[in-house]
Design a protein around this motif. Structure first.
Motif, PDB file in Angstrom:
ATOM      1  N   ALA A 127       0.834  -1.210   0.000  1.00  0.00           N
ATOM      2  CA  ALA A 127       0.000   0.000   0.000  1.00  0.00           C
ATOM      3  C   ALA A 127       0.865   1.254   0.000  1.00  0.00           C
ATOM      4  O   ALA A 127       0.543   2.249  -0.674  1.00  0.00           O
ATOM      5  CB  ALA A 127      -0.925  -0.010   1.226  1.00  0.00           C
ATOM      6  N   GLN A 128       1.988   1.194   0.728  1.00  0.00           N
ATOM      7  CA  GLN A 128       2.887   2.353   0.778  1.00  0.00           C
ATOM      8  C   GLN A 128       3.532   2.609  -0.586  1.00  0.00           C
ATOM      9  O   GLN A 128       3.638   3.761  -1.024  1.00  0.00           O
ATOM     10  CB  GLN A 128       3.956   2.123   1.843  1.00  0.00           C
ATOM     11  CG  GLN A 128       4.857   3.326   2.102  1.00  0.00           C
ATOM     12  CD  GLN A 128       5.842   3.064   3.221  1.00  0.00           C
ATOM     13  OE1 GLN A 128       6.032   1.936   3.655  1.00  0.00           O
ATOM     14  NE2 GLN A 128       6.484   4.114   3.686  1.00  0.00           N
ATOM     15  N   GLN A 169       2.301   1.718  -3.488  1.00  0.00           N
ATOM     16  CA  GLN A 169       1.250   2.206  -4.385  1.00  0.00           C
ATOM     17  C   GLN A 169       0.939   3.676  -4.119  1.00  0.00           C
ATOM     18  O   GLN A 169       0.744   4.461  -5.055  1.00  0.00           O
ATOM     19  CB  GLN A 169      -0.005   1.355  -4.216  1.00  0.00           C
ATOM     20  CG  GLN A 169       0.127  -0.059  -4.747  1.00  0.00           C
ATOM     21  CD  GLN A 169      -1.103  -0.899  -4.483  1.00  0.00           C
ATOM     22  OE1 GLN A 169      -1.894  -0.592  -3.579  1.00  0.00           O
ATOM     23  NE2 GLN A 169      -1.271  -1.973  -5.242  1.00  0.00           N
ATOM     24  N   ALA A 170       0.913   4.056  -2.835  1.00  0.00           N
ATOM     25  CA  ALA A 170       0.660   5.463  -2.498  1.00  0.00           C
ATOM     26  C   ALA A 170       1.796   6.349  -2.995  1.00  0.00           C
ATOM     27  O   ALA A 170       1.558   7.457  -3.482  1.00  0.00           O
ATOM     28  CB  ALA A 170       0.485   5.603  -0.986  1.00  0.00           C
ATOM     29  N   ARG A 171       3.043   5.836  -2.862  1.00  0.00           N
ATOM     30  CA  ARG A 171       4.186   6.625  -3.330  1.00  0.00           C
ATOM     31  C   ARG A 171       4.138   6.806  -4.842  1.00  0.00           C
ATOM     32  O   ARG A 171       4.398   7.901  -5.360  1.00  0.00           O
ATOM     33  CB  ARG A 171       5.489   5.937  -2.911  1.00  0.00           C
ATOM     34  CG  ARG A 171       6.743   6.739  -3.240  1.00  0.00           C
ATOM     35  CD  ARG A 171       7.985   6.155  -2.581  1.00  0.00           C
ATOM     36  NE  ARG A 171       8.254   4.797  -3.026  1.00  0.00           N
ATOM     37  CZ  ARG A 171       8.183   3.730  -2.248  1.00  0.00           C
ATOM     38  NH1 ARG A 171       7.793   3.848  -0.998  1.00  0.00           N
ATOM     39  NH2 ARG A 171       8.468   2.539  -2.713  1.00  0.00           N
ATOM     40  N   TYR A 215       1.487   9.247  -5.647  1.00  0.00           N
ATOM     41  CA  TYR A 215       1.921  10.599  -5.289  1.00  0.00           C
ATOM     42  C   TYR A 215       2.810  11.188  -6.380  1.00  0.00           C
ATOM     43  O   TYR A 215       2.661  12.349  -6.773  1.00  0.00           O
ATOM     44  CB  TYR A 215       2.665  10.530  -3.958  1.00  0.00           C
ATOM     45  CG  TYR A 215       3.291  11.819  -3.506  1.00  0.00           C
ATOM     46  CD1 TYR A 215       2.515  12.907  -3.097  1.00  0.00           C
ATOM     47  CD2 TYR A 215       4.678  11.958  -3.473  1.00  0.00           C
ATOM     48  CE1 TYR A 215       3.103  14.083  -2.671  1.00  0.00           C
ATOM     49  CE2 TYR A 215       5.274  13.123  -3.050  1.00  0.00           C
ATOM     50  CZ  TYR A 215       4.479  14.187  -2.646  1.00  0.00           C
ATOM     51  OH  TYR A 215       5.067  15.351  -2.230  1.00  0.00           O
TER      52      TYR A 215
END
Length: 313
Positions: free
Chosen positions: A246-247, A249-251, A254
């Motif tokens: 998830a991190q 994918q979020a990065r 972003y």
């Protein structure tokens, strides 16, 4: 017909009886059957009490220990070591034991029983039914210990691999989580059965064997506690892998959002100046393209400064 039957003497020597009586001339007679044997049900009805015989031929069982008259009814589970089978799909062994007779029934091959069978064939069987049970439970528990230790080593490997946040999720992680769940399903009632067995006051179980049975019950309890810990650790590993994914994918999202924020006004300008209508400024100027490119570069720098000021970058 039974898989094997032995008369066991007090020194552990064995002989194969010629009669079909429940007991023999030795200290005890060991009958070993396959559950699929069509002769098992009529044999049990002829030789055993309906309760004891019914416990031996039940199609589905769970670990249990019940005193029955002067003996006991015992159901246990062992690691499935048969070729092509899942080890954590534990296989059952049904037991009726008294001082002078011991009956075991299995559906699949149980390696701990086969080890005793080889001892009997070699003339060195356990000299009493209590020692037979001690030997069998030790073999089952040893194999459970080894299998739990194997899962523990895999879990250690998963946790060490997590030091690298980009490590992909192990393909066998879900399999190990399911294995722990299946093992605990049988080992918790088996722990309770062995604990009860270790406290039974039966003439057939001498104090020395009772001490060993208490130690085996303690080892079963340790295995259950270890499985509880492994279940929590495997869930933690799964959750950390999910959080890392998830991190990432979020990065990535972003970064794409920042790129879109920078290039959105540039796309607007290129679209505006790409309109093919009369009156566009710079159409007749040879420096118009360079001026447009420099303006877009300046606008990009301005967008980067604005993103830093609002702490998006």
């Amino acid at each position: 017909m039974p898989i094997c039957v032995f008369d066991v003497a007090g020194d552990g020597t064995t002989s194969v009886p010629n009669d079909t009586n429940l007991t023999g001339d030795g200290v005890y007679r060991w009958w070993h059957f396959d559950l699929a044997d069509p002769m098992l049900v009529p044999w049990a009805e002829q030789h055993l009490h309906p309760i004891a015989g019914g416990a031996l031929v039940q199609p589905k069982t769970r670990p249990r220990c019940d005193r029955f008259e002067g003996g006991l009814i015992l159901n246990l589970r062992g690691i499935n070591l048969n070729v092509g089978e899942d080890a954590d799909e534990m296989i059952s062994v049904r037991i009726y034991a008294d001082e002078d007779v011991l009956v075991t029934v299995r559906r699949n091959k149980v390696f701990a029983i086969d080890a005793i069978r080889r001892l009997a064939e070699a003339g060195s069987a356990p000299p009493s039914t209590a020692e037979f049970l001690e030997h069998l439970i030790t073999g089952l528990t040893d194999r459970v210990d080894q299998h739990v230790a194997t899962i523990d080593e895999r879990t250690d490997h998963y946790e060490i691999a997590l030091e690298d946040k980009d490590t992909p999720m192990p393909r066998d992680l879900p399999d190990n989580r399911r294995a722990v769940i299946r093992l605990r399903r049988y080992l918790e009632p088996q722990r309770a059965a062995l604990s009860k067995l270790s406290t039974l006051d039966l003439p057939m179980i001498p104090e020395a064997v009772a001490l060993s049975l208490r130690e085996l019950a303690n080892r079963a309890a340790i295995d259950v506690e270890e499985l509880d810990e492994l279940q929590g650790r495997l869930i933690s590993v799964q959750e950390e892998h999910d959080a890392n994914i998830a991190q990432r994918q979020a990065r990535h999202g972003y970064v794409l959002s920042l790129a879109a924020a920078i290039f959105l006004p540039l796309g607007f300008l290129t679209g505006l100046f790409g309109v093919n209508v009369a009156g566009m400024p710079g159409v007749d100027s040879p420096n118009a393209f360079a001026v447009l490119c420099l303006s877009m570069l300046g606008l990009s720098a301005l967008m980067v400064i604005l993103l830093k000021l609002v702490r998006w970058l």
